[in-house]
Scaffold this motif. Structure first.
Motif, PDB file in Angstrom:
ATOM      1  N   CYS A  51       0.826  -1.208   0.000  1.00  0.00           N
ATOM      2  CA  CYS A  51       0.000   0.000   0.000  1.00  0.00           C
ATOM      3  C   CYS A  51       0.858   1.255   0.000  1.00  0.00           C
ATOM      4  O   CYS A  51       0.508   2.252  -0.645  1.00  0.00           O
ATOM      5  N   PHE A  52       1.988   1.241   0.686  1.00  0.00           N
ATOM      6  CA  PHE A  52       2.844   2.418   0.714  1.00  0.00           C
ATOM      7  C   PHE A  52       3.433   2.679  -0.670  1.00  0.00           C
ATOM      8  O   PHE A  52       3.625   3.835  -1.073  1.00  0.00           O
ATOM      9  N   ALA A  53       3.737   1.609  -1.390  1.00  0.00           N
ATOM     10  CA  ALA A  53       4.276   1.784  -2.738  1.00  0.00           C
ATOM     11  C   ALA A  53       3.234   2.350  -3.696  1.00  0.00           C
ATOM     12  O   ALA A  53       3.583   3.060  -4.648  1.00  0.00           O
ATOM     13  N   ALA A  54       1.952   2.070  -3.428  1.00  0.00           N
ATOM     14  CA  ALA A  54       0.906   2.471  -4.370  1.00  0.00           C
ATOM     15  C   ALA A  54       0.174   3.740  -3.958  1.00  0.00           C
ATOM     16  O   ALA A  54      -0.520   4.327  -4.784  1.00  0.00           O
ATOM     17  N   ALA A  55       0.284   4.162  -2.680  1.00  0.00           N
ATOM     18  CA  ALA A  55      -0.492   5.305  -2.193  1.00  0.00           C
ATOM     19  C   ALA A  55      -0.125   6.569  -2.969  1.00  0.00           C
ATOM     20  O   ALA A  55       1.056   6.880  -3.143  1.00  0.00           O
ATOM     21  N   PRO A  56      -1.117   7.339  -3.445  1.00  0.00           N
ATOM     22  CA  PRO A  56      -0.830   8.449  -4.352  1.00  0.00           C
ATOM     23  C   PRO A  56      -0.467   9.775  -3.694  1.00  0.00           C
ATOM     24  O   PRO A  56       0.031  10.667  -4.369  1.00  0.00           O
ATOM     25  N   GLY A  57      -0.735   9.964  -2.401  1.00  0.00           N
ATOM     26  CA  GLY A  57      -0.485  11.273  -1.818  1.00  0.00           C
ATOM     27  C   GLY A  57      -0.424  11.240  -0.315  1.00  0.00           C
ATOM     28  O   GLY A  57      -0.446  10.162   0.318  1.00  0.00           O
ATOM     29  N   PHE A  58      -0.371  12.413   0.302  1.00  0.00           N
ATOM     30  CA  PHE A  58      -0.118  12.534   1.734  1.00  0.00           C
ATOM     31  C   PHE A  58      -1.196  11.849   2.573  1.00  0.00           C
ATOM     32  O   PHE A  58      -0.877  11.068   3.469  1.00  0.00           O
ATOM     33  N   TRP A  59      -2.475  12.123   2.315  1.00  0.00           N
ATOM     34  CA  TRP A  59      -3.514  11.589   3.180  1.00  0.00           C
ATOM     35  C   TRP A  59      -3.657  10.079   3.081  1.00  0.00           C
ATOM     36  O   TRP A  59      -3.817   9.402   4.121  1.00  0.00           O
ATOM     37  N   PRO A  60      -3.599   9.461   1.893  1.00  0.00           N
ATOM     38  CA  PRO A  60      -3.570   7.996   1.868  1.00  0.00           C
ATOM     39  C   PRO A  60      -2.361   7.422   2.606  1.00  0.00           C
ATOM     40  O   PRO A  60      -2.473   6.398   3.283  1.00  0.00           O
ATOM     41  N   LEU A  61      -1.201   8.086   2.475  1.00  0.00           N
ATOM     42  CA  LEU A  61      -0.026   7.616   3.202  1.00  0.00           C
ATOM     43  C   LEU A  61      -0.228   7.720   4.708  1.00  0.00           C
ATOM     44  O   LEU A  61       0.248   6.868   5.468  1.00  0.00           O
ATOM     45  N   MET A  62      -0.920   8.769   5.153  1.00  0.00           N
ATOM     46  CA  MET A  62      -1.221   8.909   6.579  1.00  0.00           C
ATOM     47  C   MET A  62      -2.023   7.715   7.083  1.00  0.00           C
ATOM     48  O   MET A  62      -1.750   7.147   8.153  1.00  0.00           O
ATOM     49  N   LEU A  63      -3.019   7.303   6.311  1.00  0.00           N
ATOM     50  CA  LEU A  63      -3.855   6.172   6.708  1.00  0.00           C
ATOM     51  C   LEU A  63      -3.043   4.890   6.784  1.00  0.00           C
ATOM     52  O   LEU A  63      -3.123   4.131   7.764  1.00  0.00           O
ATOM     53  N   VAL A  64      -2.236   4.648   5.750  1.00  0.00           N
ATOM     54  CA  VAL A  64      -1.416   3.429   5.733  1.00  0.00           C
ATOM     55  C   VAL A  64      -0.393   3.464   6.860  1.00  0.00           C
ATOM     56  O   VAL A  64      -0.137   2.447   7.531  1.00  0.00           O
ATOM     57  N   ALA A  65       0.200   4.637   7.108  1.00  0.00           N
ATOM     58  CA  ALA A  65       1.184   4.761   8.180  1.00  0.00           C
ATOM     59  C   ALA A  65       0.556   4.448   9.532  1.00  0.00           C
ATOM     60  O   ALA A  65       1.185   3.823  10.395  1.00  0.00           O
ATOM     61  N   PHE A  66      -0.702   4.869   9.725  1.00  0.00           N
ATOM     62  CA  PHE A  66      -1.348   4.662  11.022  1.00  0.00           C
ATOM     63  C   PHE A  66      -1.700   3.197  11.256  1.00  0.00           C
ATOM     64  O   PHE A  66      -1.461   2.658  12.340  1.00  0.00           O
ATOM     65  N   VAL A  67      -2.279   2.548  10.259  1.00  0.00           N
ATOM     66  CA  VAL A  67      -2.743   1.171  10.471  1.00  0.00           C
ATOM     67  C   VAL A  67      -1.652   0.143  10.179  1.00  0.00           C
ATOM     68  O   VAL A  67      -1.798  -1.022  10.564  1.00  0.00           O
ATOM     69  N   GLY A  68      -0.560   0.539   9.533  1.00  0.00           N
ATOM     70  CA  GLY A  68       0.462  -0.415   9.115  1.00  0.00           C
ATOM     71  C   GLY A  68       1.556  -0.625  10.132  1.00  0.00           C
ATOM     72  O   GLY A  68       1.451  -0.232  11.299  1.00  0.00           O
ATOM     73  N   THR A  69       2.643  -1.237   9.687  1.00  0.00           N
ATOM     74  CA  THR A  69       3.743  -1.637  10.568  1.00  0.00           C
ATOM     75  C   THR A  69       5.047  -0.917  10.254  1.00  0.00           C
ATOM     76  O   THR A  69       6.091  -1.285  10.794  1.00  0.00           O
ATOM     77  N   LEU A  70       5.004   0.094   9.376  1.00  0.00           N
ATOM     78  CA  LEU A  70       6.242   0.761   8.995  1.00  0.00           C
ATOM     79  C   LEU A  70       6.917   1.345  10.225  1.00  0.00           C
ATOM     80  O   LEU A  70       6.259   1.929  11.091  1.00  0.00           O
TER      81      LEU A  70
END
Length: 414
Positions: free
Chosen positions: A96-115
């Motif tokens: 998802c991080f590789a495919a996320a198109p911008g800041f807000w999608p990255l925020m969501l993935v960063a919050f729920v993910g394991t990065l």
């Protein structure tokens, strides 16, 4: 003759703890290059310095929430199933991080993910694996097992830092654009998650002694656990100011290092940290767990403050290398200390409830440090981190001295 692979576990440790160490190493490898590449990737897609800090904070807040959920409700599920679920979440995070198109999608993935933007492990894996490790060995073997666990993380994280040079190598060797090369590394992160899932296809074993004590909420040890959690949160808040992603940013801005040079720096600091963790059980056996934690940490943090004020790159690197050789000796001893001062039935709860405040506190400071860097106060994150950690060391030693006699690992009788 025993194969070298068998030395992965110390004498007295349950053999089925091996997947815990292998999984820790794989995750550390991925975290090692992600911490270096994350700011470069975010800058490459058009985000700013402050947004790098915000995303670093978001990843750590998400880890804290997930760890809190494990501590509050994890007893309703099998720990092995939770570990496998976390591994699948890691795989999804990379893709998802590789495919996320911008800041807000990255925020969501960063919050729920394991990065993980940190040099250490602040993910949901930590309390789950610590609880399993505590049941896989007893006494001095437990300290040695935690040291091997930390060592696997430090060594593979340093190798992972070297892998941060791969995107530039791909650009030169294949002609693909740099952004695509960076995204490929996130896909690799997801692949590591699948390997970790495979390692956890069977639950890790535990010792017979640990099996006799059914997991329970905090009881007799509640007071000491909360005191430790409060102190550890100060240490974690300070450490969040110099997570690897921000230290990489500091090196890029202060001295103009390339990604390959920054990766090489983290490789050597990782090796030095690994060597110190390997020495930690022997030092602790002689001087005690608490003394090892405190009196190796103070000079390490003095070096961090001095590095921030160093006039040139050679002196700054020398001080940071000295810091790396000392600052990680408290990692296995801290984990072993927590497991030693609580009852066996409380170990899983203690692992979670000391990890949650650390994750929450560590989540708050990267944005503050990034704001300082964006304002041009380049020394502030390192100085603030060093001074706060020294205050933590002194407070920890004063608060926990009376527990040292019961927690210190004993040498086997001869």
């Amino acid at each position: 003759m025993k194969l070298p692979m068998l030395s992965l576990l110390p004498p007295g440790a349950n053999a089925r703890a091996r997947p815990l160490l292998l999984a820790r190493g794989l995750r550390a490898f991925a975290d090692g290059y992600m911490a270096v590449l994350l700011p470069a990737y975010l800058l490459a897609i058009g985000l700013g310095t402050l947004e790098v800090g915000i995303l670093s904070t978001t990843t750590m807040v998400g880890s804290a929430v997930a760890t809190l959920a494990v501590g509050a409700w994890g007893h309703r599920f099998g720990q092995a199933g939770l570990l496998r679920g976390a591994a699948l979440l890691m795989a999804a995070t990379g893709l998802c991080f590789a495919a996320a198109p911008g800041f807000w999608p990255l925020m969501l993935v960063a919050f729920v993910g394991t990065l993980n933007p940190s040099s250490g492990d602040v993910s949901v894996f930590l309390p789950l694996e610590h609880a399993q490790l505590a049941g896989a060995a007893e006494g001095p073997a437990r300290t040695a097992l935690f040291a091997r666990y930390s060592l696997a993380g430090a060594l593979l994280a340093s190798v992972g830092a070297l892998a941060a040079a791969l995107p530039d190598a791909l650009v030169r060797g294949t002609g693909i654009d740099r952004l695509s090369a960076l995204r490929a590394m996130f896909i690799g992160y997801g692949a590591v998650g699948l390997l970790v899932f495979w390692l956890y296809r069977r639950p890790p074993g535990s010792s017979a002694a640990a099996a006799e004590a059914a997991p329970s909420p905090l009881g007799p040890s509640r007071g000491v656990v909360w005191r430790l959690a409060a102190l550890f949160s100060v240490d974690a808040f300070a450490g969040g100011m110099v997570v690897n992603a921000l230290m990489s940013l500091w090196l890029l801005q202060r001295f103009g290092l390339s990604l390959a040079q920054a990766g090489l720096f983290f490789f050597w600091t990782g090796l030095l940290g690994a060597a110190s963790q390997l020495a930690a059980p022997k030092v602790a056996a002689r001087f005690g767990l608490l003394n090892t934690m405190v009196f190796t940490h103070i000079p390490a943090n003095l070096c961090l403050v001095l590095a921030a004020l160093a006039p040139g790159l050679p002196l700054a690197l020398a001080l940071l290398f000295v810091r790396a050789a000392l600052s990680q000796m408290d990692v296995p001893t801290r984990s072993a200390f927590v497991m030693a001062v609580v009852t066996p039935a409380e170990r899983a709860a203690a692992a979670s409830f000391t990890a949650v405040p650390r994750s929450l506190a560590a989540a708050l400071s990267p944005t503050l440090a990034a704001a300082w860097l964006a304002a041009g106060w380049l020394a502030a994150p390192l100085v603030g981190c060093g001074l706060l950690k020294i205050a933590y060391d002194l407070a920890l030693w004063r608060a926990m001295r009376r527990h040292e006699a019961g927690a210190a690992p004993r040498r086997p009788a001869t």
